[in-house]
Scaffold this active site. Sequence first.
Site: not given
Length: 205
Positions: A11, A84
């Site tokens: 990202h 994550e």
Amino acid sequence: MKTVSIAIIRHSVTEWNEQNRIQGHMDSPLTKYGRELAASWRDTLDPATFDAVLTSDLGRAVETASIITEGFQLPALKMPGLREQDWGEWSGLTTDELQEKFPGKLDKEIAKGWMFRPNSGESRIETSERGIRALEEGAAKLSEIVNKDHIKVLAVVHEGVLKTIIYKLAGHDFSADKPKLVKRRRVHWLKWNGTLSIDRLNDIL
């Protein structure tokens, strides 16, 4: 068996990235610069050539993918398994705060390589296993949705899970004396045709 080519990226820049604050499963929005940076990746990635999108279910990954593919109605799957690494008690702390609250702990964990585990969080090996499983499940689902023999997918995830996926597929480890396989702000190409493998790494975004 269909073939799925997966362009996997991290990202764009978030508010907590700029504060050097650990996000893990917590979240923060993209900054103005982060949104501009994601928009600039459209030129390289060429969203018109993609058939579908895979992302983590966290906002920063979804927002990055939305900016890149704006104007294109692509099938999209949000996969919690692509989140994550869970940094447990360390989530939300800056690195300075982490060192102050848990002196020496970060260095001790880094030295463990694959078994690096934040307090009450996930190890790197656990992160890689669920990340690979999520990519394979997502690719299989998209192969049923998209009516093509060769499908091209954009996957937007996070630095930690991206590294553990690639290192696991490459049979690499996190030892300090080993070269780093993954460079910053690059696109990496994986392939799925029943199993996941590396095609090529570190194309410039």
